[in-house]
Design an enzyme around this catalytic site. Structure first.
Site, PDB file in Angstrom:
ATOM      1  N   LYS A  85       1.182  -0.894   0.080  1.00  0.00           N
ATOM      2  CA  LYS A  85      -0.465  -0.270  -0.156  1.00  0.00           C
ATOM      3  C   LYS A  85       0.869   1.094  -0.175  1.00  0.00           C
ATOM      4  CE  LYS A  85      -4.193  -2.800   2.217  1.00  0.00           C
ATOM      5  NZ  LYS A  85      -4.804  -2.883   2.720  1.00  0.00           N
TER       6      LYS A  85
ATOM      7  N   GLN B 193      -4.517  -1.197   9.340  1.00  0.00           N
ATOM      8  CA  GLN B 193      -4.610  -3.229   9.182  1.00  0.00           C
ATOM      9  C   GLN B 193      -4.656  -4.428   9.751  1.00  0.00           C
ATOM     10  OE1 GLN B 193      -3.685  -4.149   5.518  1.00  0.00           O
ATOM     11  NE2 GLN B 193      -3.635  -6.193   5.649  1.00  0.00           N
TER      12      GLN B 193
ATOM     13  N   ASP C 220     -11.095   1.991   3.523  1.00  0.00           N
ATOM     14  CA  ASP C 220     -11.231   0.805   4.067  1.00  0.00           C
ATOM     15  C   ASP C 220     -12.691   0.165   3.677  1.00  0.00           C
ATOM     16  OD1 ASP C 220      -9.281  -1.802   3.914  1.00  0.00           O
ATOM     17  OD2 ASP C 220      -9.259  -1.112   6.116  1.00  0.00           O
TER      18      ASP C 220
END
Ligand code: GUN
Length: 293
Positions: A53, A97, A120
């Site tokens: 990322k 994460q 997200d």
């Protein structure tokens, strides 16, 4: 006949080229899209995903910053970090994460992220908006699955899609995206999961099969109808002594056998994976655009 291989790498490149123009425009106006990444602990897959990322951000001119907390960090410490990032106007997007260590309540952490920065798409507000057909941020992997289908010429409209797996990260949002009365969706969607009795029979009905069970080669050739389009979301590490890393990645479908009868299929790696990171970049740029209005 052998199936067409749908290259996520190539489609992701296409989308990133389009996105780069948007980033350049924003930067021309003095706005640098910025993404805050948070990782807890040293889970090797998470380390690898977060660095992917970071790299994608760099390539596009998106600013990113990674906070790494130790494995034994408390829930309170992580919530404090999230609150700090929510209040920092420099960051347009925040990503924590997953998975988190067991002593931390992941739902509590996801609920703490400002929905306007939730790139997200995991915050209940964004999940709810998607379900009522007013998506704000769509979860990256499911949105990537939709883009793969549409851009490879396999529009799901009117097709029967069978989604295998009911996770909050993939299965459920894939269903919510593909049933929308919208372009690139409008499919008939059936979901199979661990409670399904006649799974093979149901998967056989799929014009499109999306496999997201997290189980190596769970979908076998006999379960898939001739000419189906198969999207493999699985990323499973299986031991392989011939590899330097000691493992190789396999998906949730038996690629070799299914590619002999499917119309099209995504490989692992190089299928859905590159799309997930790309859709995260898309959401980050959208967040920057919205927050600078
Ligand atoms: N772990 C596996 N997939 C994802 C994802 O899409 N987002 C986050 N935050 N963690 C993940």
């Amino acid at each position: 006949m052998a199936a067409e291989i749908i290259s996520g790498t190539k489609i992701a490149e296409e989308i990133r080229a389009e996105l780069k123009q948007k980033v350049d425009e924003l930067r021309g106006k003095g706005i640098t899209p910025a993404l805050a990444l948070v990782r807890v602990g040293e889970d090797p897959a998470s380390v690898s995903y977060v660095s992917g990322k970071t790299k994608a951000s760099e390539e596009l001119g998106i600013y990113s910053d990674t906070t790494v907390l130790p494995e034994d960090a408390s829930e309170e410490q992580l919530l404090k970090k999230v609150a700090e990032l929510n209040n920092d106007p420099k960051f347009h997007g925040i990503l924590v994460q997953l998975p988190l260590p067991k002593h931390i309540d992941a739902d509590k952490v996801l609920n703490a992220i400002d929905p306007r920065k939730d790139v997200d798409g995991f915050h209940p507000v964004n999940v709810g908006k998607l379900l009522i057909g007013e998506p704000f941020f769509m979860p990256c992997t499911p949105h990537g699955v939709q883009e793969l289908l549409v851009r490879s010429g396999n529009d799901p409209a009117g097709k029967h899609v069978v989604v295998c797996g009911r996770s909050n990260i993939v299965g459920k949002p894939v269903l919510a995206i593909l049933i929308q009365k919208k372009k690139g969706a409008n499919a008939t969607v059936t979901m199979v999961h661990t409670g399904t009795k006649n799974m093979a029979e149901v998967v056989q009905l799929g014009d499109i099969v999306v496999a997201a069970m997290g189980s190596p080669k769970a979908i076998t050739a006999d379960m898939v109808k001739d000419g189906a389009v198969v999207i493999d979301v699985g990323v499973n590490r299986v031991p392989d002594a011939t590899k330097k890393s000691g493992f190789r990645l396999v998906g949730d479908v038996d690629f070799d056998a299914i590619s002999q009868k499917a119309k099209a299929i995504t490989p692992v790696p190089g299928g859905v994976g590159p799309m997930t990171v790309t859709m995260l970049m898309v959401n980050t740029v959208t967040a920057a655009e919205m927050q600078s209005k």
